[in-house]
Design an enzyme around this catalytic site. Structure first.
Site, PDB file in Angstrom:
ATOM      1  N   CYS A 121       0.847  -1.191   0.000  1.00  0.00           N
ATOM      2  CA  CYS A 121       0.000   0.000   0.000  1.00  0.00           C
ATOM      3  C   CYS A 121       0.877   1.234   0.000  1.00  0.00           C
ATOM      4  O   CYS A 121       1.652   1.445   0.923  1.00  0.00           O
ATOM      5  CB  CYS A 121      -0.920   0.003   1.216  1.00  0.00           C
ATOM      6  SG  CYS A 121      -1.940   1.479   1.320  1.00  0.00           S
ATOM      7  N   CYS A 261       0.801  -3.945 -21.815  1.00  0.00           N
ATOM      8  CA  CYS A 261       1.920  -4.430 -22.628  1.00  0.00           C
ATOM      9  C   CYS A 261       1.772  -5.931 -22.872  1.00  0.00           C
ATOM     10  O   CYS A 261       1.864  -6.742 -21.948  1.00  0.00           O
ATOM     11  CB  CYS A 261       3.243  -4.131 -21.929  1.00  0.00           C
ATOM     12  SG  CYS A 261       3.591  -2.372 -21.769  1.00  0.00           S
ATOM     13  N   ARG A 265       1.682  -5.477 -28.921  1.00  0.00           N
ATOM     14  CA  ARG A 265       0.779  -4.343 -28.685  1.00  0.00           C
ATOM     15  C   ARG A 265       1.082  -3.689 -27.343  1.00  0.00           C
ATOM     16  O   ARG A 265       1.680  -4.274 -26.451  1.00  0.00           O
ATOM     17  CB  ARG A 265      -0.675  -4.773 -28.724  1.00  0.00           C
ATOM     18  CG  ARG A 265      -1.071  -5.776 -27.654  1.00  0.00           C
ATOM     19  CD  ARG A 265      -2.512  -5.600 -27.230  1.00  0.00           C
ATOM     20  NE  ARG A 265      -2.724  -4.314 -26.555  1.00  0.00           N
ATOM     21  CZ  ARG A 265      -3.915  -3.846 -26.213  1.00  0.00           C
ATOM     22  NH1 ARG A 265      -5.004  -4.547 -26.493  1.00  0.00           N
ATOM     23  NH2 ARG A 265      -4.044  -2.695 -25.584  1.00  0.00           N
TER      24      ARG A 265
END
Length: 278
Positions: A121, A261, A265
């Site tokens: 976090c 990714c 492409r």
């Protein structure tokens, strides 16, 4: 101080634990068997004897994590401002004891905050909304990357996730050279921690890792963008998506952010001028 783990620490830093679990399959009855579970332990970063933060992390490559966290959180500007690190066991987890320069330690005490460690976090413990986000100097445009080489990096990203292969429970962060070769990588149960480990490793490797880009197996949150920018990384590739705030921060600090990714492409969110498409 030194960077060598004692035998006692090494004994608690096995990356997985075998546990008796119940397996259910539609075609079979329930059965009990041993399976691998990823280790997650509290790791305290202790600067000059004062605990600054406790994060939940995989118990491996912790000096790299401490260096990367110190840089990406703006505690230091250079690895030279840390004089040494020791990883030692504590009653409930591990401590990285960091010998910090006096000047940086004074600055740390002035802005010290308590972070409640949850897995990866990035904003745990931030006391006010205004504390979210750190001022980042705009990055230069000194790097380029040929997208034709990205497939090579993606193909080998799993090479740096041995624990994930066993448990399906970790994230990876790797450094991609301009050729598409992966110079190195780290994994962790927390995506932010994995990135901090990579950023720390990059800082300690020196000039060999100056050129290239960071690649993460997770989504790109604003914290991932901010940490990268704080460490001078100009290009960040993510296997998954980017958040709106990540895109805004990347645009503002001149970082090239690329998500989704996959072989053949990618989605370019910001500053495509660094990328060459063959």
């Amino acid at each position: 101080m030194n960077n060598i783990l004692s035998e006692e620490v090494l004994n608690v830093t096995d990356f997985t634990t075998s546990r008796q679990l119940t397996l259910w399959k539609r075609e079979d009855l329930q059965s009990s068997q041993l399976d691998d579970v990823a280790e997650e332990v509290p790791v305290a970063l202790v600067y000059n004897g004062i605990s600054h933060v406790v994060m939940m992390a995989s118990p491996k490559d912790l000096t790299h994590f401490a260096m990367g966290f110190s840089l990406s959180e703006g505690i230091i500007d250079s690895p030279r401002e840390i004089y040494g690190m020791d990883v030692v066991p504590s009653c409930n987890g591990l401590e990285v004891q960091i010998d910090l320069s006096s000047r940086r330690f004074m600055g740390l005490k002035a802005r010290r905050r308590a972070l409640a460690g949850r897995t990866g976090c990035g904003v745990c413990g931030v006391e006010q909304l205004n504390d979210i986000g750190k001022p980042v100097q705009p990055l230069p445009f000194s790097q380029t990357f040929n997208l034709g080489n990205l497939d090579r990096a993606l193909k080998h990203l799993n090479d740096f996730q041995p624990t994930s292969k066993l448990t399906g429970c970790t994230h990876a962060a790797a450094w991609v050279m301009p050729s598409g070769e992966l110079a190195g990588g780290h994994e962790d149960v927390g995506r932010h921690v994995a990135l901090d480990k990579l950023l720390g490793r990059r800082a300690m490797e020196g000039e060999e890792w100056r050129q290239g880009a960071a690649l993460v197996s997770s989504r790109a949150s604003y914290e991932m963008v901010q940490k990268s920018a704080m460490c001078g990384v100009e290009i960040l590739f993510a296997v998954s998506a980017a958040t709106t705030l990540a895109v805004e921060v990347a645009e503002r600090c001149n970082l090239t952010l690329v998500g989704f990714c996959k072989p053949g492409r990618a989605t370019i969110y910001t500053h495509p001028q660094r990328l060459i498409a063959d």
